[in-house]
Design a protein around this motif. Sequence first.
Motif, short mmCIF file in Angstrom:
data_model
loop_
_atom_site.label_atom_id
_atom_site.label_comp_id
_atom_site.label_asym_id
_atom_site.label_seq_id
_atom_site.Cartn_x
_atom_site.Cartn_y
_atom_site.Cartn_z
N GLU A 119 0.83 -1.19 0.00
CA GLU A 119 0.00 0.00 0.00
C GLU A 119 0.87 1.25 0.00
OE1 GLU A 119 -3.78 -0.72 2.55
OE2 GLU A 119 -2.85 1.15 3.23
N ILE A 120 0.50 2.26 -0.76
CA ILE A 120 1.20 3.54 -0.67
C ILE A 120 0.17 4.67 -0.70
CG2 ILE A 120 3.34 2.71 -1.78
CD1 ILE A 120 2.49 4.27 -4.27
N PRO A 121 0.55 5.85 -0.18
CA PRO A 121 -0.39 6.97 -0.25
C PRO A 121 -0.63 7.35 -1.71
CG PRO A 121 1.42 7.47 1.25
CD PRO A 121 1.79 6.22 0.52
N PHE A 122 -1.87 7.63 -2.05
CA PHE A 122 -2.21 7.99 -3.43
C PHE A 122 -1.43 9.22 -3.89
CE2 PHE A 122 -4.47 10.00 -6.82
CZ PHE A 122 -4.84 8.93 -7.62
N SER A 123 -1.32 10.21 -2.97
CA SER A 123 -0.66 11.47 -3.35
C SER A 123 0.82 11.24 -3.68
CB SER A 123 -0.78 12.48 -2.22
OG SER A 123 -0.25 11.93 -1.03
N LEU A 124 1.44 10.26 -3.02
CA LEU A 124 2.85 9.95 -3.31
C LEU A 124 2.98 9.44 -4.74
CD1 LEU A 124 5.79 9.11 -1.84
CD2 LEU A 124 4.87 6.88 -2.46
N LEU A 125 2.03 8.60 -5.12
CA LEU A 125 2.05 8.04 -6.48
C LEU A 125 1.85 9.16 -7.50
CD1 LEU A 125 2.25 5.28 -7.84
CD2 LEU A 125 -0.23 5.14 -7.80
N LYS A 126 0.88 10.01 -7.24
CA LYS A 126 0.58 11.11 -8.16
C LYS A 126 1.78 12.05 -8.30
CE LYS A 126 -2.95 13.75 -10.09
NZ LYS A 126 -4.22 13.46 -10.74
N ASN A 127 2.42 12.38 -7.16
CA ASN A 127 3.59 13.25 -7.21
C ASN A 127 4.76 12.59 -7.94
OD1 ASN A 127 2.67 15.55 -5.94
ND2 ASN A 127 2.97 14.65 -3.90
N SER A 128 4.94 11.29 -7.71
CA SER A 128 6.03 10.57 -8.37
C SER A 128 5.88 10.64 -9.88
CB SER A 128 6.04 9.10 -7.96
OG SER A 128 6.13 8.98 -6.57
N SER A 164 -9.77 7.69 -3.03
CA SER A 164 -9.25 7.12 -1.79
C SER A 164 -7.87 7.72 -1.51
CB SER A 164 -9.15 5.61 -1.96
OG SER A 164 -8.34 5.05 -0.96
N ASP A 165 -7.48 7.78 -0.23
CA ASP A 165 -6.18 8.35 0.11
C ASP A 165 -5.05 7.35 -0.08
OD1 ASP A 165 -7.37 10.69 0.77
OD2 ASP A 165 -7.54 10.20 2.91
N THR A 166 -5.40 6.07 -0.13
CA THR A 166 -4.34 5.08 -0.33
C THR A 166 -4.61 4.24 -1.56
OG1 THR A 166 -5.50 3.55 1.09
CG2 THR A 166 -3.75 4.84 2.12
N ALA A 167 -3.52 3.74 -2.13
CA ALA A 167 -3.63 2.89 -3.29
C ALA A 167 -2.92 1.58 -2.99
CB ALA A 167 -2.98 3.57 -4.50
N VAL A 168 -3.52 0.48 -3.40
CA VAL A 168 -2.87 -0.81 -3.23
C VAL A 168 -2.27 -1.19 -4.59
CG1 VAL A 168 -3.17 -3.24 -2.63
CG2 VAL A 168 -4.55 -1.48 -1.50
N LEU A 169 -0.94 -1.37 -4.60
CA LEU A 169 -0.27 -1.72 -5.85
C LEU A 169 0.10 -3.19 -5.83
CD1 LEU A 169 2.29 1.17 -6.52
CD2 LEU A 169 -0.12 1.04 -7.08
N LEU A 220 -3.65 -1.48 -9.81
CA LEU A 220 -3.78 -0.35 -8.90
C LEU A 220 -5.21 -0.37 -8.39
CD1 LEU A 220 -2.80 2.56 -7.86
CD2 LEU A 220 -3.92 3.40 -9.89
N ALA A 221 -5.37 -0.55 -7.08
CA ALA A 221 -6.73 -0.64 -6.54
C ALA A 221 -6.94 0.41 -5.47
CB ALA A 221 -6.97 -2.04 -5.97
#
Lengths: 244, 253
Positions: free
Chosen positions: A133-142, A206-211, A221-222
Amino acid sequence: MFKAVLSDSNVLKTSFEAISSIVDEVQMKADSDGLRLDALDRSHITFVHLELKSALFDVYSCDEPLKINVDTEELMKVLKRAKSDDVVELTVDEGNLILTFEDEARRTFKIRLIDIEYEAPSPPDLDYPSIFEIPFSLLKNSIQDIGIVSDKISLMVDEDKFIASAEGEFGDAKIEYLHGEKITENAKSVFSLEKIKEMLKADRFSDTAVLSLGNDMPLNLAMKMISDEGELSFLLAPRIESEE
Amino acid sequence: MKFLSEKNPDSLRTFEIINEGLSKKSVIVIMACCSVTYEGRARSKLGSGDRMIIIKSDGSFMVHQDRNLEPVNWQPPKSQCKASLKDGVMYLEGSRRNPPERLEVEIKSTYMASYFNGEDSKGLELTGYEENMREMVFDNPKIIEEGFRPINREYSTPNGFIDILGKDIEGNLVVLELKSRRAGINAVKQLKKYMDCFSDHKEFVRGILVAPSVTDDASELLEEYKLEYISMVPPREFGTDKNLTLDFFGGSK
């Protein structure tokens, strides 16, 4: 009769921000359990799945199973007009999907249903070595960081870290994140940045994403709502260097 | 149904087939005797004749005559297409609100009406262009010369974008202009214009035209301007970097 009332218009809006950029037409299926949708993009690279359970809605009724085929662009145009504190009501009449937004006024939009012969796509059934799991915003920023140097992104996970990286013609970029999960197998796949960007338009689900990652495997990506009443997930085929 | 086609349908049947095709988002092909009027940015009028009318799923609307590559009348993707029947005469209309324009086809008699819902997941792969040469230079800068190092692509100057800006082994700036076909004097003039943008640069700047071949007058002009030429044929192979599809992993539709 079908009727669904949602006090938070953002769920639909954010989901269709992504869905409408991936597919032109879509079939939503409504039954007593809720609304669901499965779609595959034209190039067969991205699969999207949306499920909104009846419990998520403030009012939900559906006497008999129903298929709602719509042009996603038309639907998005209407959803864009919803303000975040609007109550949204979905109903269907002969040939139309009816959306009503209600605040100090009641605004009604009708979208013509289309008559596509739609066979719901079935996604490949895959076993993933690494799920985290990672924060969604981290993924978007990456994704935005990587966009500076390349149009491809490599996603990697090992025991300690999740690493997003890219090598460009004029520079490289790397984002490392300590995931704090139990990962026993390393995995790495490369994806098209443009395709990931389409999925990440759903940034308020959602605030978190499951990769789920594997080696040269599709990315899963869920995003799940906390109450488990809704899920939006994507499957994205990887890029590879082929031998041909 | 993937495909439906009927010969010599009457106007009511043509109307039905077109409406079915439109609601299914099909590709519709009609062969008919028709006249066409357009009103919008300009006006046009085409008298009666036998034509082929195509409406694609994305709203592209074309009327083809029996010659020429291009349609005689057309509306771009995302046009609103609509069929109507007035006093037994069939009309087909493609319109846009912005810019306001409208193409109307009056169908006098139909020889064939059809619609088609195919599946097509592939995009065109292209090679043999300047863009492919540019990638080749970036992947292997040595092909320009030993020690060459690209530092920027599409570098913006007041006179346009430089294909590749780089440095040679001695640190001199090098401007590369790429052409995928035999280069003439216009290519040399274009390179010279980029060079002019560096006229107040203190150090020496080199300009190189990269093309499969150059014409004689271009060769003379290169010499006059003190520019160089490197012979390079654009690659004809397709890229090896591919996006797999989900079908590859066992997905199905």
